[in-house]
Design a protein around this motif. Structure first.
Motif, PDB file in Angstrom:
ATOM      1  N   PRO A   3       0.835  -1.215   0.000  1.00 48.20           N
ATOM      2  CA  PRO A   3       0.000   0.000   0.000  1.00 48.20           C
ATOM      3  C   PRO A   3       0.866   1.260   0.000  1.00 48.20           C
ATOM      4  N   LEU A   4       0.428   2.254  -0.757  1.00 51.08           N
ATOM      5  CA  LEU A   4       1.153   3.516  -0.861  1.00 51.08           C
ATOM      6  C   LEU A   4       0.188   4.667  -0.615  1.00 51.08           C
ATOM      7  N   THR A   5       0.684   5.699   0.046  1.00 51.44           N
ATOM      8  CA  THR A   5      -0.084   6.929   0.218  1.00 51.44           C
ATOM      9  C   THR A   5       0.662   8.054  -0.477  1.00 51.44           C
ATOM     10  N   ILE A   6       0.047   8.625  -1.494  1.00 55.11           N
ATOM     11  CA  ILE A   6       0.645   9.711  -2.258  1.00 55.11           C
ATOM     12  C   ILE A   6       0.206  11.022  -1.607  1.00 55.11           C
ATOM     13  N   ALA A   7       1.152  11.734  -1.026  1.00 60.71           N
ATOM     14  CA  ALA A   7       0.849  12.947  -0.267  1.00 60.71           C
ATOM     15  C   ALA A   7       1.442  14.162  -0.966  1.00 60.71           C
ATOM     16  N   GLY A   8       0.610  15.172  -1.192  1.00 55.41           N
ATOM     17  CA  GLY A   8       1.070  16.396  -1.821  1.00 55.41           C
ATOM     18  C   GLY A   8       0.161  17.549  -1.456  1.00 55.41           C
ATOM     19  N   ARG A   9       0.539  18.726  -1.922  1.00 58.76           N
ATOM     20  CA  ARG A   9      -0.292  19.902  -1.639  1.00 58.76           C
ATOM     21  C   ARG A   9      -1.519  19.949  -2.530  1.00 58.76           C
ATOM     22  N   ASP A  10      -1.422  19.393  -3.729  1.00 60.05           N
ATOM     23  CA  ASP A  10      -2.526  19.387  -4.693  1.00 60.05           C
ATOM     24  C   ASP A  10      -3.185  18.011  -4.666  1.00 60.05           C
ATOM     25  N   LEU A  11      -4.380  17.936  -4.076  1.00 55.71           N
ATOM     26  CA  LEU A  11      -5.039  16.641  -3.902  1.00 55.71           C
ATOM     27  C   LEU A  11      -5.409  16.013  -5.237  1.00 55.71           C
ATOM     28  N   ASP A  12      -5.868  16.798  -6.186  1.00 57.56           N
ATOM     29  CA  ASP A  12      -6.255  16.232  -7.480  1.00 57.56           C
ATOM     30  C   ASP A  12      -5.048  15.593  -8.168  1.00 57.56           C
ATOM     31  N   ARG A  13      -3.923  16.252  -8.115  1.00 56.23           N
ATOM     32  CA  ARG A  13      -2.721  15.700  -8.733  1.00 56.23           C
ATOM     33  C   ARG A  13      -2.302  14.415  -8.032  1.00 56.23           C
ATOM     34  N   ALA A  14      -2.359  14.419  -6.696  1.00 60.98           N
ATOM     35  CA  ALA A  14      -2.017  13.219  -5.940  1.00 60.98           C
ATOM     36  C   ALA A  14      -2.963  12.074  -6.277  1.00 60.98           C
ATOM     37  N   ARG A  15      -4.241  12.389  -6.456  1.00 59.76           N
ATOM     38  CA  ARG A  15      -5.215  11.348  -6.801  1.00 59.76           C
ATOM     39  C   ARG A  15      -4.917  10.743  -8.165  1.00 59.76           C
ATOM     40  N   ARG A  16      -4.505  11.565  -9.105  1.00 61.19           N
ATOM     41  CA  ARG A  16      -4.194  11.034 -10.437  1.00 61.19           C
ATOM     42  C   ARG A  16      -3.029  10.042 -10.365  1.00 61.19           C
ATOM     43  N   VAL A  17      -2.024  10.372  -9.561  1.00 64.02           N
ATOM     44  CA  VAL A  17      -0.890   9.453  -9.393  1.00 64.02           C
ATOM     45  C   VAL A  17      -1.356   8.169  -8.716  1.00 64.02           C
ATOM     46  N   ALA A  18      -2.141   8.297  -7.651  1.00 61.41           N
ATOM     47  CA  ALA A  18      -2.618   7.127  -6.913  1.00 61.41           C
ATOM     48  C   ALA A  18      -3.490   6.234  -7.787  1.00 61.41           C
TER      49      ALA A  18
END
Length: 346
Positions: A41-56
């Motif tokens: 499992p990975l958690t992609i954490a960033g300031r831009d949630l939409d961008r993080a969601r695209r990576v996830a």
């Protein structure tokens, strides 16, 4: 002998928190980890949630969240449970490190250069038993050190290590990578080397150098203070270690192609029979620095968690102290990186 341990992933469903996981280095490392360990499992954490969601979403078995490095709790919602913390962005307040220490989680940081690493070292020393800390502020998150150590296996004694790294001017690694480079270059214009067994600073003309590309073109560069120098010097015992760095046009781009990563590695010493030996290689990747940095991060995470070998013990670690160079080079070939021999006399 190190072995892969997928059973650890199945048993523990905690996720690896990748701060800056939507950036180039973080998302690249996440992609490598996903290929190696599909159930991790990975958690992609960033300031831009939409961008993080695209990576996830591209990764699968991953979630996305926002992060605030100004806060001690990182601004994470309560109930999050993690197995490790990766700082793929500069952890300037060390809140990510403190978050990891408070929870006993392995931590890896890649942005603190040699002139900035003291706060991480002090934090690790003050709470030596709290968590394993991997200092990977080397070039390519420590992968370069591992590659050089693998080349050095053919030597009984290494006397000199000379490295020339070319960063294509169009390949800074995204906004975070550009900021890291600018910050580190602003901290000092001096180079750091080991010369005749003594660690020393170089300034002025002594720090200047010409860095050869794979096509023989020389680029103006200089010695820089990186953790690669003490890591290689102490791992090999070589009394002379220097790393020169140049920013310019890579050989691939001169031929009309994309920006490539080019590192010249020269070793001198004695071979396994005691005879003088000198070797030269170029470490190349046709897609630039991102794949090598991503690989360095992924190797560190895998080892810290015990997905290959035993989990790392609490305390301060460096890449060469945890990761087998032969295994790292094996993984290197999977991502398209190669060694090219330098012709004799060049």
């Amino acid at each position: 002998m190190l072995v892969e341990r997928e059973d650890v992933v199945v048993e523990h469903a905690k996720s690896v928190l990748i701060m800056g996981g939507s950036g180039q280095a973080g998302s690249g490392a996440a992609a490598v980890l996903r290929r190696w360990h599909p159930a991790l499992p990975l958690t992609i954490a960033g300031r831009d949630l939409d961008r993080a969601r695209r990576v996830a979403d591209r990764l699968g078995t991953a979630t996305a969240t926002t992060i605030d490095l100004r806060r001690g709790d990182l601004g994470l919602p309560s109930g999050h449970d993690h197995s490790a913390v990766v700082a793929a962005v500069w952890d300037d307040r060390l809140n990510g490190l403190r978050y990891a220490q408070d929870r006993g989680l392995p931590y890896i940081g890649i942005s603190s250069g040699m002139v900035e690493v003291a706060p991480e070292v002090v934090a690790g020393g003050l709470r030596a038993g709290a968590a394993p800390i991997l200092l990977a502020g080397h070039l390519y998150a420590g992968f370069l050190v591992l590659a050089v150590l693998e080349l050095a296996r053919g030597f009984d004694r290494v006397d000199t290590i000379r490295i020339g790294a070319v960063l294509d001017e169009t390949d800074s690694g995204g906004p975070a990578g550009t900021a890291d480079l600018q910050r580190l270059m602003a901290a000092t214009s001096a180079g750091f080397v080991r010369r005749d067994g003594v660690f020393t600073w170089l300034t002025g003309p002594d720090a200047q150098a010409e860095v050869p590309g794979v096509d023989g073109v020389l680029l103006p560069g200089q010695a820089i203070p990186t953790l690669d120098v003490p890591s290689l010097a102490l791992a090999t015992g070589a009394p002379n270690v220097r790393l020169d760095f140049a920013v310019g046009e890579s050989a691939s781009r001169r031929r009309g192609g994309p920006a490539s990563a080019e590192i010249r590695i020269d070793l001198e010493g004695l071979d396994l029979t005691g005879a003088p030996r000198r070797t030269g290689h170029h470490l190349l990747h046709p897609e630039g620095q991102r794949p090598l940095t991503s690989l360095g991060i992924a190797l560190g995470v895998e080892r810290l968690l015990g997905l290959r070998g035993e989990p790392a013990a609490p305390g301060i670690h460096t890449p060469e102290g945890l990761i087998d160079p032969s295994y790292a080079v094996e993984r290197m070939t999977e991502i398209g990186a190669t060694f090219v021999d330098v012709p004799s006399g060049r």
